[in-house]
Write a protein that holds these residues in place. Structure first.
Motif, PDB file in Angstrom:
ATOM      1  N   ALA A  75     -15.579  50.400  43.723  1.00 49.48           N
ATOM      2  CA  ALA A  75     -16.668  51.284  44.118  1.00 49.48           C
ATOM      3  C   ALA A  75     -18.128  50.813  43.399  1.00 49.48           C
ATOM      4  O   ALA A  75     -19.082  50.697  44.154  1.00 49.48           O
ATOM      5  N   PHE A  76     -18.006  50.215  42.431  1.00 48.24           N
ATOM      6  CA  PHE A  76     -19.124  49.964  41.705  1.00 48.24           C
ATOM      7  C   PHE A  76     -19.705  48.752  42.268  1.00 48.24           C
ATOM      8  O   PHE A  76     -20.938  48.615  42.663  1.00 48.24           O
ATOM      9  N   VAL A  77     -18.927  47.683  42.764  1.00 45.98           N
ATOM     10  CA  VAL A  77     -19.223  46.306  43.360  1.00 45.98           C
ATOM     11  C   VAL A  77     -19.863  47.012  44.710  1.00 45.98           C
ATOM     12  O   VAL A  77     -20.841  46.408  45.305  1.00 45.98           O
ATOM     13  N   GLY A  78     -19.312  47.858  45.406  1.00 45.43           N
ATOM     14  CA  GLY A  78     -19.935  48.152  46.848  1.00 45.43           C
ATOM     15  C   GLY A  78     -21.366  48.929  46.684  1.00 45.43           C
ATOM     16  O   GLY A  78     -22.106  48.640  47.394  1.00 45.43           O
ATOM     17  N   GLY A  79     -21.313  49.726  45.473  1.00 45.45           N
ATOM     18  CA  GLY A  79     -22.638  50.531  45.414  1.00 45.45           C
ATOM     19  C   GLY A  79     -23.673  49.466  44.943  1.00 45.45           C
ATOM     20  O   GLY A  79     -25.059  49.732  45.218  1.00 45.45           O
ATOM     21  N   LEU A  80     -23.377  48.566  44.265  1.00 39.35           N
ATOM     22  CA  LEU A  80     -24.308  47.462  43.713  1.00 39.35           C
ATOM     23  C   LEU A  80     -24.880  46.597  44.936  1.00 39.35           C
ATOM     24  O   LEU A  80     -25.976  46.475  44.898  1.00 39.35           O
ATOM     25  N   PHE A  81     -23.982  46.443  45.880  1.00 36.92           N
ATOM     26  CA  PHE A  81     -24.672  45.663  47.089  1.00 36.92           C
ATOM     27  C   PHE A  81     -25.363  46.511  48.128  1.00 36.92           C
ATOM     28  O   PHE A  81     -26.312  45.913  48.447  1.00 36.92           O
ATOM     29  N   CYS A  82     -24.883  47.638  48.047  1.00 35.43           N
ATOM     30  CA  CYS A  82     -25.780  48.570  48.936  1.00 35.43           C
ATOM     31  C   CYS A  82     -27.397  48.801  48.560  1.00 35.43           C
ATOM     32  O   CYS A  82     -28.106  48.994  49.184  1.00 35.43           O
ATOM     33  N   ALA A  83     -27.455  48.869  47.190  1.00 36.21           N
ATOM     34  CA  ALA A  83     -28.777  49.003  46.707  1.00 36.21           C
ATOM     35  C   ALA A  83     -29.368  47.799  46.034  1.00 36.21           C
ATOM     36  O   ALA A  83     -30.782  47.795  46.322  1.00 36.21           O
ATOM     37  N   PHE A  84     -28.570  46.898  45.762  1.00 38.92           N
ATOM     38  CA  PHE A  84     -29.467  45.361  45.327  1.00 38.92           C
ATOM     39  C   PHE A  84     -29.388  44.225  46.175  1.00 38.92           C
ATOM     40  O   PHE A  84     -29.640  43.174  45.590  1.00 38.92           O
ATOM     41  N   ALA A  85     -28.676  44.450  47.219  1.00 38.08           N
ATOM     42  CA  ALA A  85     -28.647  43.196  48.286  1.00 38.08           C
ATOM     43  C   ALA A  85     -30.322  43.179  48.817  1.00 38.08           C
ATOM     44  O   ALA A  85     -30.867  43.955  48.521  1.00 38.08           O
ATOM     45  N   PRO A  86     -30.348  41.757  49.261  1.00 40.96           N
ATOM     46  CA  PRO A  86     -31.958  41.729  49.870  1.00 40.96           C
ATOM     47  C   PRO A  86     -32.636  42.856  50.490  1.00 40.96           C
ATOM     48  O   PRO A  86     -33.660  43.071  50.411  1.00 40.96           O
ATOM     49  N   ALA A  87     -31.626  43.469  51.022  1.00 40.83           N
ATOM     50  CA  ALA A  87     -32.495  44.534  52.067  1.00 40.83           C
ATOM     51  C   ALA A  87     -33.504  45.540  51.207  1.00 40.83           C
ATOM     52  O   ALA A  87     -34.652  45.812  51.571  1.00 40.83           O
ATOM     53  N   LEU A  88     -32.748  46.084  50.207  1.00 40.11           N
ATOM     54  CA  LEU A  88     -33.544  47.217  49.459  1.00 40.11           C
ATOM     55  C   LEU A  88     -34.362  46.540  48.588  1.00 40.11           C
ATOM     56  O   LEU A  88     -35.465  47.199  48.245  1.00 40.11           O
ATOM     57  N   VAL A  89     -33.965  45.490  48.059  1.00 43.03           N
ATOM     58  CA  VAL A  89     -34.953  44.947  47.248  1.00 43.03           C
ATOM     59  C   VAL A  89     -36.232  44.372  47.807  1.00 43.03           C
ATOM     60  O   VAL A  89     -37.496  44.463  47.225  1.00 43.03           O
ATOM     61  N   SER A  90     -36.216  43.987  48.830  1.00 41.05           N
ATOM     62  CA  SER A  90     -37.059  43.394  49.921  1.00 41.05           C
ATOM     63  C   SER A  90     -38.175  44.337  50.134  1.00 41.05           C
ATOM     64  O   SER A  90     -39.227  44.347  50.085  1.00 41.05           O
ATOM     65  N   HIS A  91     -37.453  45.550  50.340  1.00 39.47           N
ATOM     66  CA  HIS A  91     -38.310  46.830  50.884  1.00 39.47           C
ATOM     67  C   HIS A  91     -38.962  47.581  49.605  1.00 39.47           C
ATOM     68  O   HIS A  91     -39.764  48.406  49.875  1.00 39.47           O
ATOM     69  N   SER A  92     -38.367  47.168  48.581  1.00 37.29           N
ATOM     70  CA  SER A  92     -39.221  47.548  47.329  1.00 37.29           C
ATOM     71  C   SER A  92     -40.774  47.274  47.177  1.00 37.29           C
ATOM     72  O   SER A  92     -41.555  47.378  46.284  1.00 37.29           O
TER      73      SER A  92
END
Length: 656
Positions: free
Chosen positions: A213-230
């Motif tokens: 679950a930690f890996v899944g949450g990590l990917f959903c939040a810190f994959a390029p999608a949300l980092v670029s939209h930051s």
């Protein structure tokens, strides 16, 4: 923040944890079965999960297949003290928070003096949105429309980024520390909150392994999608309600407690409506893909679940309609509403090859790694790299017998294809061959979506897939076999090799032009009445936004940075407005494109424009062509005076 689902699990031959076992640690079973469910043999070293049911009433796609050892896993989880599980959750939250601070660290060095990321104008506008929200709360003004930007015509905030709920929650912070601090806090907590929300939902309702679950949450939040939209898009990164909305929709189908679950879903959807309408639309679209995928994979089971799902959605929809009636009217028919998004859809689309490249702000990326493959540094919602796609394909193949895996694969592929735009691409070039988005590009709402953001759905689907695959790899029955232990180790190495290259690097930061003390110290209050306009010179869109934001929207400004209609008779979307003649004149002088001589007609126009803006004062800060601008302004409005660190012209004699 939790939204625990109904207890759809019960003790049977696959779950021997007993009634005292915590519900989040029990296996999810199909409550529509006519009797106890015999656990399947689970993932094997041969890579398949044998089906154990003879009809379409297998496990719902919102839950994993019951696997051997489920009872053992529940017993083990029950044996762990609650305080220890809470400590794990706290550690996970801390890791996500540290990751978010890592991404935004350069902005925190000087939040008043620096702009975070590569889209400073977007950050400036969102700071203004937070400033206006605090102003609206403290002055009881309309949170959906204002004339304090683009005076006197105003801005429809619903057709821009919205964010009324975050603005309300952060209002005390904004009033105490300023909009730039609130913005940076918001963009940081969005990453941490989104990661933890997915971890919470995954660990309670989908997988037994908290590491998975930690890996899944990590990917959903810190994959390029949300980092670029930051890079300036907090309304896109604010996805901390999305996991709970997804789970409540699944709970409706699983449990059928129509009224209760429908009301809970309605509250969550209404809240997300006031966070980001765009993310709510993409969430609804992703859930529709999920339901249709379930219909393809398990048609009989999907059809049986339609009735409680539709009934619950009707209950929730009624609540949302009541809460959102006025803002929806403002969105689609209110003053300054727009239709569509400026530019053709493909301007904001991804290239097919972007899915195997690396984002600018990732360990394997660089300033040029994403060049040509996406519209800009903000819209890098794909960019997973070859290794992750290979890992995802391998996971789908290994777990292909599980319905949820097949559905997630369908959702990921379909949403990725939509993100390509109206035509297929070859390399960085577009062909003339129609792509899937061409089928819907002219439909309402779709015509306003930034096409690249469909890949946000792909990111969520891959994050959940990683959690499911990780859960299966850590299953006790797999680790009990020598070959299974080897497979688990190989899977862990493969996951590390695939995820490490796309981990984020800190976003860049740059200095911002200082706002005059005349504004930040509140001296303007002696010269501009509440609701009246202060005109910065030259009349530059972002100067207006930064000054107004620093004053917490205490005065109105001309022009600005926003999406609005082309004209009063043409609702087609465009950026900003055409400048008034006097604004264009002052800009030309500031750029050295004309001399300081003005005609009587220009003087008359300047005073008419001041009346149009409902201005009380015109202010000139330090500028490289300050002498020329002072000469022109003296000719237009009479002699100015030095006030604090600006030159000021009182134009009330011409505008009152």
């Amino acid at each position: 923040m939790t939204a625990s689902g109904p207890d759809t699990r019960r003790p049977d031959s696959a779950s021997t944890g007993g009634a005292d076992a915590p519900r989040e640690d029990r296996a999810v079973t199909d409550t529509t079965s006519t009797g106890p469910v015999t656990a399947p043999t689970g993932p094997t070293t041969g890579g398949t999960v044998p089906e154990q049911r003879t009809d379409d009433r297998a496990e719902p796609t919102g839950a994993p297949d019951p696997t051997p050892g489920a009872g053992d896993g529940a017993d083990e989880a029950a044996a762990v003290p609650r305080w220890r599980r809470a400590r794990v959750d706290l550690l996970v939250a801390l890791v996500y928070l540290l990751g978010a601070v890592w991404v935004t660290a350069r902005g925190w060095r000087d939040f008043d003096g620096r702009l975070l990321g590569s889209r400073p104008d977007d950050q400036g506008f969102n700071e203004w949105m937070l400033a206006y929200a605090a102003h609206a709360v403290s002055h009881l003004e309309n949170p959906f429309f204002t004339t304090l930007q683009n005076a006197p015509t105003g801005v429809n905030l619903m057709t821009n980024v919205g964010m009324q709920l975050p603005g309300l929650v952060l209002a005390p912070v904004t009033l105490l520390f300023g909009a730039s601090f609130s913005y940076l806090l918001f963009i940081t907590l969005n990453l941490a909150g989104t990661g933890y929300a997915w971890y919470h939902v995954l660990s309670r309702h989908l997988v037994r392994s908290r590491a998975a679950a930690f890996v899944g949450g990590l990917f959903c939040a810190f994959a390029p999608a949300l980092v670029s939209h930051s890079n300036g898009h907090p309304h896109i990164t604010a996805q901390w309600l999305v996991p709970f909305i997804v789970w409540r929709v699944v709970a409706l189908a699983l449990d059928g407690r129509v009224l209760r679950d429908g009301l809970i879903l309605g509250v969550l959807v209404a809240a997300q409506f006031f966070v980001s309408l765009e993310i709510l639309f993409l969430t609804a679209l992703g859930l529709l893909m999920f339901v249709l995928g379930h219909l393809v994979v398990r048609p009989r089971d999907a059809l049986r679940r339609v009735r409680p799902l539709v009934a619950g959605l009707a209950v929730g929809g009624t609540l949302v309609a009541a809460a959102a009636a006025y803002p929806l009217w403002m969105q689609f028919a209110g003053p300054q509403h727009r239709v569509g998004h400026p530019g053709a859809p493909d301007v904001y689309a991804l290239k097919l090859g972007s899915y195997v490249r690396y984002a600018t702000e990732s360990i394997a990326g660089s300033l040029t790694s994403a060049g040509g493959w996406g519209p800009n540094t903000t819209e890098q919602a794909s960019f997973y790299g070859w290794s992750l796609l290979v890992l995802a394909v391998a996971a789908v193949w290994w777990l292909r017998r599980e319905a949820i895996v097949r559905v997630l694969a369908l959702v990921a592929v379909v949403s990725a294809l939509f993100s390509i735009g109206t035509t297929w691409t070859w390399g960085v070039e577009r062909t003339t061959i129609p792509a899937p988005f061409a089928l819907v590009e002219n439909l309402p709402v779709f015509d306003s979506v930034v096409v690249a953001r469909f890949a946000l759905i792909t990111t969520v689907a891959l994050g959940v897939l990683l959690a499911v695959a990780g859960d299966r790899l850590t299953a006790a029955e797999l680790r009990a076999q020598p070959a299974g232990r080897l497979l688990a180790r190989l899977g862990a190495v493969a996951a590390l090799a695939a995820l490490l290259p796309i981990l984020p690097t800190p976003l860049p930061a740059r200095g911002r032009a200082p706002v005059p003390h005349f504004v930040t110290d509140g001296e303007w209050r002696a010269h501009v009445s509440p609701g009246r306009t202060l005109v910065p010179v030259p009349v530059v869109n972002m100067t207006s936004v930064y000054w107004s934001s620093a004053a917490l929207a205490g005065f109105a400004v001309p022009q600005g940075y926003f999406l609005g209609p082309v004209s009063a008779t043409d609702a087609t979307g465009r950026w900003g407005v055409e400048p008034q003649p006097t604004a264009a004149l002052l800009t030309a002088v500031a750029e050295g494109k004309r001399d300081t001589a003005v005609t009587p007609a220009e003087v008359a126009q300047a005073r008419a424009d001041a009346r149009y803006w409902k201005a009380d004062a015109v202010a000139l800060p330090k500028h490289r062509r300050q002498t020329a601008l002072r000469t022109v302004l003296d000719a237009l409005y009479g002699p100015g005076q030095r006030v604090d660190d600006v030159w000021l012209w009182d134009v009330r004699p011409y505008t009152r």
